[in-house]
Design a protein around this motif. Sequence first.
Motif, PDB file in Angstrom:
ATOM      1  N   UNK A 190      -7.712  13.200   5.500  1.00 30.37           N
ATOM      2  CA  UNK A 190      -7.472  12.020   6.319  1.00 30.37           C
ATOM      3  C   UNK A 190      -6.526  12.384   7.452  1.00 30.37           C
ATOM      4  N   UNK A 191      -6.862  11.921   8.644  1.00 25.57           N
ATOM      5  CA  UNK A 191      -6.012  12.158   9.812  1.00 25.57           C
ATOM      6  C   UNK A 191      -4.954  11.060   9.856  1.00 25.57           C
ATOM      7  N   UNK A 192      -3.827  11.306   9.206  1.00 28.83           N
ATOM      8  CA  UNK A 192      -2.760  10.303   9.100  1.00 28.83           C
ATOM      9  C   UNK A 192      -1.436  11.021   8.884  1.00 28.83           C
ATOM     10  N   UNK A 193      -0.368  10.289   9.066  1.00 27.48           N
ATOM     11  CA  UNK A 193       0.960  10.861   8.847  1.00 27.48           C
ATOM     12  C   UNK A 193       1.391  10.619   7.402  1.00 27.48           C
ATOM     13  N   UNK A 194       2.253  11.480   6.856  1.00 28.28           N
ATOM     14  CA  UNK A 194       2.701  11.332   5.468  1.00 28.28           C
ATOM     15  C   UNK A 194       3.748  10.222   5.332  1.00 28.28           C
ATOM     16  N   UNK A 195       3.316   9.060   4.915  1.00 24.72           N
ATOM     17  CA  UNK A 195       4.236   7.922   4.810  1.00 24.72           C
ATOM     18  C   UNK A 195       5.367   8.177   3.824  1.00 24.72           C
ATOM     19  N   UNK A 196       5.144   9.049   2.853  1.00 25.74           N
ATOM     20  CA  UNK A 196       6.199   9.353   1.873  1.00 25.74           C
ATOM     21  C   UNK A 196       7.344  10.138   2.490  1.00 25.74           C
ATOM     22  N   UNK A 197       7.161  10.593   3.728  1.00 27.35           N
ATOM     23  CA  UNK A 197       8.243  11.297   4.424  1.00 27.35           C
ATOM     24  C   UNK A 197       9.022  10.374   5.376  1.00 27.35           C
ATOM     25  N   UNK A 198       8.544   9.181   5.582  1.00 21.01           N
ATOM     26  CA  UNK A 198       9.196   8.279   6.524  1.00 21.01           C
ATOM     27  C   UNK A 198      10.564   7.841   6.003  1.00 21.01           C
ATOM     28  N   UNK A 199      11.452   7.519   6.907  1.00 18.19           N
ATOM     29  CA  UNK A 199      12.792   7.082   6.502  1.00 18.19           C
ATOM     30  C   UNK A 199      12.787   5.659   5.988  1.00 18.19           C
ATOM     31  N   UNK A 200      11.774   4.874   6.390  1.00 19.19           N
ATOM     32  CA  UNK A 200      11.658   3.486   5.950  1.00 19.19           C
ATOM     33  C   UNK A 200      10.259   3.248   5.395  1.00 19.19           C
ATOM     34  N   UNK A 201      10.151   2.359   4.400  1.00 15.55           N
ATOM     35  CA  UNK A 201       8.823   2.036   3.855  1.00 15.55           C
ATOM     36  C   UNK A 201       7.899   1.510   4.952  1.00 15.55           C
ATOM     37  N   UNK A 202       6.667   1.926   4.897  1.00 15.98           N
ATOM     38  CA  UNK A 202       5.717   1.531   5.934  1.00 15.98           C
ATOM     39  C   UNK A 202       4.301   1.651   5.390  1.00 15.98           C
ATOM     40  N   UNK A 203       3.448   0.692   5.742  1.00 19.91           N
ATOM     41  CA  UNK A 203       2.056   0.755   5.357  1.00 19.91           C
ATOM     42  C   UNK A 203       1.213   1.346   6.472  1.00 19.91           C
ATOM     43  N   UNK A 204      -0.086   1.444   6.215  1.00 14.36           N
ATOM     44  CA  UNK A 204      -1.034   1.937   7.209  1.00 14.36           C
ATOM     45  C   UNK A 204      -2.409   1.381   6.870  1.00 14.36           C
ATOM     46  N   UNK A 205      -2.788   0.255   7.471  1.00 14.01           N
ATOM     47  CA  UNK A 205      -4.112  -0.302   7.185  1.00 14.01           C
ATOM     48  C   UNK A 205      -5.256   0.686   7.419  1.00 14.01           C
ATOM     49  N   UNK A 206      -5.240   1.501   8.494  1.00 14.74           N
ATOM     50  CA  UNK A 206      -6.343   2.462   8.661  1.00 14.74           C
ATOM     51  C   UNK A 206      -6.424   3.480   7.522  1.00 14.74           C
ATOM     52  N   UNK A 207      -5.274   4.014   7.092  1.00 15.79           N
ATOM     53  CA  UNK A 207      -5.288   4.979   5.994  1.00 15.79           C
ATOM     54  C   UNK A 207      -5.710   4.299   4.696  1.00 15.79           C
ATOM     55  N   UNK A 208      -5.213   3.085   4.458  1.00 18.73           N
ATOM     56  CA  UNK A 208      -5.595   2.354   3.247  1.00 18.73           C
ATOM     57  C   UNK A 208      -7.107   2.120   3.216  1.00 18.73           C
ATOM     58  N   UNK A 209      -7.685   1.750   4.359  1.00 14.79           N
ATOM     59  CA  UNK A 209      -9.126   1.509   4.430  1.00 14.79           C
ATOM     60  C   UNK A 209      -9.910   2.794   4.170  1.00 14.79           C
ATOM     61  N   UNK A 210      -9.429   3.911   4.701  1.00 14.43           N
ATOM     62  CA  UNK A 210     -10.112   5.187   4.504  1.00 14.43           C
ATOM     63  C   UNK A 210     -10.033   5.625   3.039  1.00 14.43           C
ATOM     64  N   UNK A 211      -8.865   5.456   2.448  1.00 18.57           N
ATOM     65  CA  UNK A 211      -8.711   5.794   1.032  1.00 18.57           C
ATOM     66  C   UNK A 211      -9.628   4.928   0.183  1.00 18.57           C
ATOM     67  N   UNK A 212      -9.612   3.623   0.430  1.00 17.90           N
ATOM     68  CA  UNK A 212     -10.417   2.694  -0.361  1.00 17.90           C
ATOM     69  C   UNK A 212     -11.900   3.026  -0.262  1.00 17.90           C
ATOM     70  N   UNK A 213     -12.371   3.352   0.937  1.00 16.84           N
ATOM     71  CA  UNK A 213     -13.785   3.681   1.114  1.00 16.84           C
ATOM     72  C   UNK A 213     -14.171   4.927   0.334  1.00 16.84           C
ATOM     73  N   UNK A 214     -13.306   5.936   0.366  1.00 20.02           N
ATOM     74  CA  UNK A 214     -13.616   7.168  -0.349  1.00 20.02           C
ATOM     75  C   UNK A 214     -13.545   6.972  -1.859  1.00 20.02           C
ATOM     76  N   UNK A 215     -12.537   6.254  -2.319  1.00 18.30           N
ATOM     77  CA  UNK A 215     -12.407   5.982  -3.753  1.00 18.30           C
ATOM     78  C   UNK A 215     -13.606   5.188  -4.258  1.00 18.30           C
ATOM     79  N   UNK A 216     -13.999   4.153  -3.525  1.00 20.06           N
ATOM     80  CA  UNK A 216     -15.105   3.297  -3.964  1.00 20.06           C
ATOM     81  C   UNK A 216     -16.406   4.100  -4.054  1.00 20.06           C
ATOM     82  N   UNK A 217     -16.667   4.954  -3.069  1.00 16.27           N
ATOM     83  CA  UNK A 217     -17.883   5.769  -3.084  1.00 16.27           C
ATOM     84  C   UNK A 217     -17.869   6.763  -4.232  1.00 16.27           C
ATOM     85  N   UNK A 218     -16.692   7.308  -4.519  1.00 19.22           N
ATOM     86  CA  UNK A 218     -16.539   8.301  -5.588  1.00 19.22           C
ATOM     87  C   UNK A 218     -16.628   7.676  -6.968  1.00 19.22           C
ATOM     88  N   UNK A 219     -16.039   6.509  -7.149  1.00 18.11           N
ATOM     89  CA  UNK A 219     -15.923   5.902  -8.471  1.00 18.11           C
ATOM     90  C   UNK A 219     -17.171   5.173  -8.927  1.00 18.11           C
TER      91      UNK A 219
END
Length: 211
Positions: A181-210
């Motif tokens: 995934x072309x995204x930044x590592x949110x676990x490295x950020x100084x503050x909590x932050x979401x990413x709707x595009x990354x969440x959507x990409x993860x969800x699509x891949x998980x759903x297809x795989x599962x």
Amino acid sequence: MTGGGLRYDRLLVYGRDEWLTSVGDPAAPTLLFLPPLFEEMNRTRALLLQTMRALAADDWRCALPDLPGTGESETALEAVEWRHWRDAAIAAAAAVRARAVVSLRGGCLLDDLGLPAWRLAPVTGAALVRDLERTGLVGASGGGYAPSEGLIEALRAAVSVGERVRTARLASDPAPADVQFDASPLWRRSEPQGSPPLAAAIAADVAAWAC
């Protein structure tokens, strides 16, 4: 208990009630989410919930436990042993009748539950300990967390195992992966932050795989 489309239930682990957050139709097939550990969990919780909601919209139920000593758990972290986290993951998988596991970072160290596992950016326990010590979150000068020495030593020795695994990584990570995934590592950020595009990409891949 519910709120914002989320359901909050209790999971009995070693005689204590821990929180279990879920979203989606209770009758739908269930994916168990195992979060990163320590500060990385706080930084990625928004991403986890965004991903869970995206999967719920695709007719999955998703469940996320608060491991003992983490999140909203009332268990003191200094009293937690590695086996408590392992057994909490096992109990959560059984309680929700999980079809598969979705784990991130340190959560990948706990996902060998006899189920297919989808992993994002798996990491060794030794690397997590080095990060915690480098950032001063544990150790003599640490202030963020106070895990027992036994927990730290068990974490230092922990590695991800499993056979039915799909591994996802960020494009910036050169390690082998089934998908990137072309995204930044949110676990490295100084503050909590979401990413709707990354969440959507993860969800699509998980759903297809599962499926």
